[in-house]
Design an enzyme around this catalytic site. Sequence first.
Site, mmCIF file in Angstrom:
data_model
loop_
_atom_site.group_PDB
_atom_site.id
_atom_site.type_symbol
_atom_site.label_atom_id
_atom_site.label_comp_id
_atom_site.label_asym_id
_atom_site.label_seq_id
_atom_site.Cartn_x
_atom_site.Cartn_y
_atom_site.Cartn_z
ATOM 1 N N VAL A 73 -17.678 -0.892 12.295
ATOM 2 C CA VAL A 73 -18.100 -1.488 13.561
ATOM 3 C C VAL A 73 -19.449 -0.886 13.928
ATOM 4 O O VAL A 73 -19.576 0.332 14.081
ATOM 5 C CB VAL A 73 -17.075 -1.229 14.685
ATOM 6 C CG1 VAL A 73 -17.595 -1.786 16.013
ATOM 7 C CG2 VAL A 73 -15.736 -1.865 14.343
ATOM 8 N N GLU A 165 -18.623 -5.608 15.454
ATOM 9 C CA GLU A 165 -19.749 -5.140 16.264
ATOM 10 C C GLU A 165 -19.314 -4.827 17.686
ATOM 11 O O GLU A 165 -18.256 -5.249 18.133
ATOM 12 C CB GLU A 165 -20.862 -6.185 16.297
ATOM 13 C CG GLU A 165 -20.418 -7.619 16.542
ATOM 14 C CD GLU A 165 -19.691 -7.861 17.845
ATOM 15 O OE1 GLU A 165 -20.163 -7.349 18.886
ATOM 16 O OE2 GLU A 165 -18.657 -8.542 17.844
ATOM 17 N N GLY A 305 -14.295 -9.480 19.621
ATOM 18 C CA GLY A 305 -15.263 -8.743 18.820
ATOM 19 C C GLY A 305 -14.621 -7.506 18.236
ATOM 20 O O GLY A 305 -13.416 -7.475 17.980
ATOM 21 N N GLU A 306 -15.418 -6.482 17.976
ATOM 22 C CA GLU A 306 -14.958 -5.200 17.431
ATOM 23 C C GLU A 306 -14.485 -5.296 15.979
ATOM 24 O O GLU A 306 -14.002 -4.310 15.420
ATOM 25 C CB GLU A 306 -13.790 -4.610 18.257
ATOM 26 C CG GLU A 306 -14.039 -4.411 19.710
ATOM 27 C CD GLU A 306 -12.814 -3.850 20.437
ATOM 28 O OE1 GLU A 306 -11.793 -3.573 19.780
ATOM 29 O OE2 GLU A 306 -12.889 -3.692 21.665
ATOM 30 N N GLY A 307 -14.531 -6.482 15.373
ATOM 31 C CA GLY A 307 -13.924 -6.657 14.059
ATOM 32 C C GLY A 307 -12.448 -6.971 14.149
ATOM 33 O O GLY A 307 -11.745 -6.977 13.126
#
Length: 338
Positions: A73, A165, A305-307
């Site tokens: 990330v 991200e 998000g964050e993967g």
Amino acid sequence: MTSISDCSSLAAVAAMARTLTHADAEAAEAARARQMSLTKPPGSLGRLEELAVWMAGWQGGARPSVRQAQALVFAGNHGVCDKGVNPFPQAVTAQMVANFEAGGAAINQLCRVAGADLSVVALDLDRPTADFSEGPAMTEAEVLAAMAQGAEAVDPGASVLVLGEMGIGNSTTAAALACAGLGGDAAGWVGPGTGSGAAGRALKAQVVAQGVARHAGVSGLHLLAAFGGREQAAICGAVLGARARRIPVILDGYICTAAVVPLFTADPGFLDHCVVGHASREPGHARLLEAMGQRPILTLDMALGEGSGAAVALMVLRAALECHNGMATFAEAGVSGG
């Protein structure tokens, strides 16, 4: 394949397209043949069969496995936030990085259950990029540095790489990359992000349109300098670093997919080893996936998000390989019809 750290310009990175590693067609065909021999009707496992064949091609063997999964990330801050496009302050980026490091975020839980080793890479959070609506977001040297950080973060021993991200304001940056790289109206690429209402979305569209007009004619990897965040440049670097090692990649949702638009527009072949983990709830993602010819593994109405979506998709990949490697063939099971 050339290393990004050896490239002195974005043009040199783009030229890497001529030296890309490729999937092993014979291994993929052997995996496809195995699928046809397993105790099931041909094609009955659908996308699971496709994922097993995809992994076989990049691992170079008919029986691929996930021995080690890595999740990265990348986090960055954005000068375009000065325009008020984000409902949360940029300090939240560093606060969330601390949460990742403490194990308290969704991605930590998902990586644990998916069996992925998580690393978080914060890129100069105290030094946001410039406002892309007023000028270039980064210099070419800054882009190259962020790309190199992304490539260097890839574990050479990984069997698969999950990318994500974090960055307040980066849904606006993602919309700008998509709009400038693939065309269309700015309003069609913006979404609520972390919670923008109708007025916030209208402002984001206005800022994106202003930036796209300012940087008209910019294309390929130079889109990263015009619009990108450091985390988006690092994602591109990680994609290339993984490609050099023949490591398949699972991209996360809208922002992560938009991050690789510069690679796609430079040469679509840069992304041959990538799949998109899930279809984001962000409205621009469906449009982006269609333009890039990508079919997401999952649709779960996620937009974190964050993967996070890519980590859930890793579980599906593991399921695909368990079936591919563990099922009996018709001959082994003594079942007629094989």
